[in-house]
Design a protein around this motif. Structure first.
Motif, PDB file in Angstrom:
ATOM      1  N   MET A 169     -52.118 -39.183  76.014  1.00 39.33           N
ATOM      2  CA  MET A 169     -51.034 -39.405  76.976  1.00 39.33           C
ATOM      3  C   MET A 169     -51.243 -40.616  77.862  1.00 39.33           C
ATOM      4  O   MET A 169     -50.414 -40.884  78.721  1.00 39.33           O
ATOM      5  N   ILE A 218     -47.946 -31.832  82.055  1.00 42.45           N
ATOM      6  CA  ILE A 218     -49.279 -31.245  82.186  1.00 42.45           C
ATOM      7  C   ILE A 218     -49.567 -30.869  83.636  1.00 42.45           C
ATOM      8  O   ILE A 218     -49.966 -29.749  83.933  1.00 42.45           O
ATOM      9  N   SER A 270     -56.893 -37.666  87.348  1.00 36.51           N
ATOM     10  CA  SER A 270     -56.653 -38.610  86.245  1.00 36.51           C
ATOM     11  C   SER A 270     -55.208 -38.533  85.764  1.00 36.51           C
ATOM     12  O   SER A 270     -54.636 -39.532  85.337  1.00 36.51           O
ATOM     13  N   SER A 329     -59.811 -33.520  86.956  1.00 34.37           N
ATOM     14  CA  SER A 329     -58.828 -33.760  85.890  1.00 34.37           C
ATOM     15  C   SER A 329     -57.454 -34.101  86.458  1.00 34.37           C
ATOM     16  O   SER A 329     -56.785 -35.012  85.966  1.00 34.37           O
ATOM     17  N   ALA A 355     -54.016 -41.223  79.898  1.00 36.57           N
ATOM     18  CA  ALA A 355     -54.947 -41.119  81.028  1.00 36.57           C
ATOM     19  C   ALA A 355     -56.115 -42.070  80.778  1.00 36.57           C
ATOM     20  O   ALA A 355     -56.577 -42.772  81.684  1.00 36.57           O
ATOM     21  N   GLY A 391     -59.063 -27.040  80.851  1.00 35.84           N
ATOM     22  CA  GLY A 391     -59.036 -27.007  79.389  1.00 35.84           C
ATOM     23  C   GLY A 391     -60.326 -26.431  78.835  1.00 35.84           C
ATOM     24  O   GLY A 391     -60.320 -25.717  77.837  1.00 35.84           O
ATOM     25  N   ASN A 392     -61.446 -26.740  79.476  1.00 36.20           N
ATOM     26  CA  ASN A 392     -62.731 -26.234  79.004  1.00 36.20           C
ATOM     27  C   ASN A 392     -62.968 -24.799  79.466  1.00 36.20           C
ATOM     28  O   ASN A 392     -63.407 -23.962  78.692  1.00 36.20           O
ATOM     29  N   TYR A 422     -50.554 -27.250  85.180  1.00 33.78           N
ATOM     30  CA  TYR A 422     -51.984 -27.311  85.487  1.00 33.78           C
ATOM     31  C   TYR A 422     -52.226 -27.030  86.978  1.00 33.78           C
ATOM     32  O   TYR A 422     -53.190 -26.387  87.357  1.00 33.78           O
ATOM     33  N   ALA A 479     -61.880 -35.271  81.441  1.00 29.54           N
ATOM     34  CA  ALA A 479     -61.959 -34.423  80.248  1.00 29.54           C
ATOM     35  C   ALA A 479     -62.349 -32.990  80.592  1.00 29.54           C
ATOM     36  O   ALA A 479     -61.715 -32.032  80.139  1.00 29.54           O
ATOM     37  N   PHE A 510     -56.199 -31.985  74.276  1.00 27.60           N
ATOM     38  CA  PHE A 510     -56.041 -31.598  75.683  1.00 27.60           C
ATOM     39  C   PHE A 510     -57.370 -31.723  76.415  1.00 27.60           C
ATOM     40  O   PHE A 510     -57.455 -32.282  77.504  1.00 27.60           O
ATOM     41  N   SER A 511     -58.411 -31.192  75.797  1.00 26.55           N
ATOM     42  CA  SER A 511     -59.699 -31.151  76.471  1.00 26.55           C
ATOM     43  C   SER A 511     -60.297 -32.547  76.655  1.00 26.55           C
ATOM     44  O   SER A 511     -60.933 -32.817  77.665  1.00 26.55           O
ATOM     45  N   LEU A 512     -60.070 -33.421  75.688  1.00 31.00           N
ATOM     46  CA  LEU A 512     -60.634 -34.774  75.820  1.00 31.00           C
ATOM     47  C   LEU A 512     -59.731 -35.692  76.642  1.00 31.00           C
ATOM     48  O   LEU A 512     -60.044 -36.864  76.840  1.00 31.00           O
ATOM     49  N   SER A 513     -58.605 -35.180  77.100  1.00 33.41           N
ATOM     50  CA  SER A 513     -57.646 -35.987  77.869  1.00 33.41           C
ATOM     51  C   SER A 513     -57.080 -37.143  77.058  1.00 33.41           C
ATOM     52  O   SER A 513     -56.804 -38.211  77.607  1.00 33.41           O
ATOM     53  N   GLY A 544     -62.277 -29.796  82.433  1.00 26.05           N
ATOM     54  CA  GLY A 544     -61.351 -29.208  83.406  1.00 26.05           C
ATOM     55  C   GLY A 544     -60.966 -27.805  83.004  1.00 26.05           C
ATOM     56  O   GLY A 544     -61.725 -27.102  82.324  1.00 26.05           O
ATOM     57  N   LEU A 581     -49.362 -34.223  73.293  1.00 23.99           N
ATOM     58  CA  LEU A 581     -50.660 -34.868  73.070  1.00 23.99           C
ATOM     59  C   LEU A 581     -50.932 -35.127  71.600  1.00 23.99           C
ATOM     60  O   LEU A 581     -51.520 -36.156  71.246  1.00 23.99           O
TER      61      LEU A 581
HETATM   62  N1  PFF Z   1     -58.788 -32.656  79.879  1.00 20.09           N
HETATM   63  C1  PFF Z   1     -58.332 -31.800  80.922  1.00 20.09           C
HETATM   64  C2  PFF Z   1     -58.884 -30.420  80.732  1.00 20.09           C
HETATM   65  O1  PFF Z   1     -59.528 -30.155  79.710  1.00 20.09           O
HETATM   66  O2  PFF Z   1     -58.682 -29.581  81.588  1.00 20.09           O
HETATM   67  C3  PFF Z   1     -56.831 -31.759  81.034  1.00 20.09           C
HETATM   68  C4  PFF Z   1     -56.158 -33.071  80.893  1.00 20.09           C
HETATM   69  C5  PFF Z   1     -56.442 -34.097  81.792  1.00 20.09           C
HETATM   70  C6  PFF Z   1     -55.316 -33.309  79.827  1.00 20.09           C
HETATM   71  C7  PFF Z   1     -55.872 -35.356  81.597  1.00 20.09           C
HETATM   72  C8  PFF Z   1     -54.745 -34.532  79.635  1.00 20.09           C
HETATM   73  C9  PFF Z   1     -55.040 -35.546  80.534  1.00 20.09           C
HETATM   74  F1  PFF Z   1     -54.527 -36.699  80.343  1.00 20.09           F
END
Ligand code: PFF
Length: 452
Positions: free
Chosen positions: A232, A101, A323, A320, A234, A27-28, A105, A23, A226-229, A25, A388
């Motif tokens: 999709m 992603i 995962s 991230s 994961a 994204g945060n 990424y 989570a 996105f931030s919580l993953s 990554g 997502l």
């Molecule tokens: N959650 C990760 C981030 O905030 O950077 C990105 C991410 C990882 C998105 C895994 C989706 C995922 F399945």
């Protein structure tokens, strides 16, 4: 014999480190600050937190439940839990989302390595904001260096994934996550003690609801997913490695809380620094790579904080990317019955090929646009706001209407009985509230904004 034993997480802390690692990554640290900046600050933050609680936690839990109950990968799990139906297509969408992603990424992850390298070599010293901006543009619009770093990053990701769950992913995240937290707190302390920092904190925490529009609502939901993953697979994949003694409800809450805390800390790290430098909330993807070096090079101990900062971003990105790669590797390994080594090679190489196009979007392929967006921008946009959100939508519909309440509650209760009122409320959210809310936002976007 160890080889025939099923690979899985060894403890609750291992699960939390891995899932929070996924989570927390880019994204945060990279995406959240510039999206919050573009959407008006404090009010967006509140909207974001609202989505994390109301949509994020229930979807995360649904993914863990689907994964653990089926003990299978993102696609196999739907096939196992709803045999003879087309639900596996949702899993397939997740696998495609993983490709999308990881392709963009890994571009940004590669940049973070370049910036670790530059900070160690004191490459920002004595440079003005304009110079740093043009350095960033020169670097990202090149081909060799950004591609090289991207490939190094993909290789690092592959090495961890090759180690398997306990000896690769769990071990790496258990070491890296505490380091990340210490580094982030150190940089936060530095940032809030800069002169003029309070303006930045005000921007982040003072809500101005008039700045929100429909697009901000979509962006907040997409960013939360996105931030919580979530959305999709994961966490379905990680869920399949969680043992039955681990409580899924408290784990989901703790992972979501950690992720939100780290997003807020990233804001606290970045906005005060921005305002201290007098540049306000100017942003975009270059925010972290231009403005922060400008701040670092102008303050005492800057080199130390620059190295610490870019190192922490790389670490966060790595926990991230593993995962996301694991989604593809678990799928290839289980569905095609191939070794982890082979699956990792195929996954890494094919994602890297798409990744090359994303990286080159800043240089040679800058003018090759689709729907008015470069390949990078398109992948970035599509991942959170299409894949997502629709992924999360179908996952809650699946849990609420196909898997059903008794299976859901049974799985949650495996590690000890959860209060029936809590499970009831959760299930109402999953069955009715979340699908309507996510559906309305996801569909609304197409009518109101299209892809722009
Ligand atoms: N959650 C990760 C981030 O905030 O950077 C990105 C991410 C990882 C998105 C895994 C989706 C995922 F399945």
């Amino acid at each position: 014999m160890a080889l025939t034993q099923k690979d899985g997480f060894s403890s609750k802390f291992g699960v939390i480190a891995a899932a929070a690692g996924s989570a927390v990554g880019l994204g945060n640290i990279w995406r959240f600050p510039y999206i919050t900046g573009e959407n008006g600050g404090g009010a967006f933050l509140l909207l974001y937190i609202f989505f994390v609680i109301v949509i994020g936690v229930p979807v995360m839990m649904s993914e863990f439940v689907i994964g653990r109950r089926s003990e299978s990968n993102a696609l196999g799990s739907f096939r196992k839990l709803a045999p003879g139906t087309s639900w596996w297509l949702i899993g397939l969408m997740g696998i495609i989302a993983a490709f999308v992603i990881l392709s963009f990424y890994s571009t940004v992850s590669g940049w973070t390595l370049e910036y670790v390298f530059q900070s160690i070599n004191q490459g920002f010293e004595g440079k003005s904001m304009d110079q740093l901006n043009s350095d960033f543009e020169t670097f990202t619009s090149g081909s060799f260096r950004p591609l090289l770093w991207q490939m190094i990053f993909m290789a690092l990701t592959a090495v961890v994934v090759l180690g398997g769950i306990q000896k690769g992913i769990e071990k790496a995240t258990k070491i890296l996550m505490p380091i990340l937290l210490v580094l982030i707190i150190a940089v936060c302390v530095r940032s809030v003690t800069l002169p003029g920092a309070s303006e930045g904190l005000k921007f982040l925490f003072e809500p101005h609801f008039e700045k929100l529009n429909f697009k901000s609502v979509l962006m907040a939901l997409g960013q939360a997913a996105f931030s919580l993953s979530i959305g999709m697979g994961a966490l379905i994949t990680y869920g399949s490695y969680i043992n039955k003694d681990t409580p899924l409800l408290s784990t989901s809450i703790q992972v979501a809380a950690a992720d939100t805390l780290l997003a807020i800390l990233s804001g606290v790290m970045i906005f005060p620094a921005l305002f201290a430098l007098g540049v306000g909330n100017t942003g975009g993807p270059g925010l972290v790579f231009v403005t922060l070096p400008a701040i670092f090079q102008s303050m005492p101990g800057g080199t130390f904080f620059a190295v610490a900062f870019f190192l922490l971003v790389s670490v966060a990105a790595l926990t991230s990317t593993i995962s996301v790669l694991e989604v593809v590797v678990a799928y290839l390994k289980q569905e095609f019955n191939i070794s982890r080594l082979k699956a990792t090679m195929i996954g890494t190489i094919s994602i890297s090929i798409l990744g090359v196009f994303c990286t080159l979007s800043f240089g040679p392929l800058k003018d090759n646009t689709i729907f008015g967006k470069t390949v990078f921008d398109l992948m970035n946009y599509l991942s959170a706001n299409v894949f997502l959100t629709f992924g999360a939508l179908f996952i809650v519909i699946f849990t609420g209407w196909i898997l059903g309440k008794s299976n859901f509650v049974d799985e949650l209760n495996k590690s000890g009985k959860v209060n029936p009122v809590v499970t009831k409320v959760l299930f109402i959210i999953i069955r009715y509230i979340a699908p309507v809310a996510i559906g309305a936002i996801a569909i609304g976007t197409f009518f109101i904004e299209g892809l722009t």
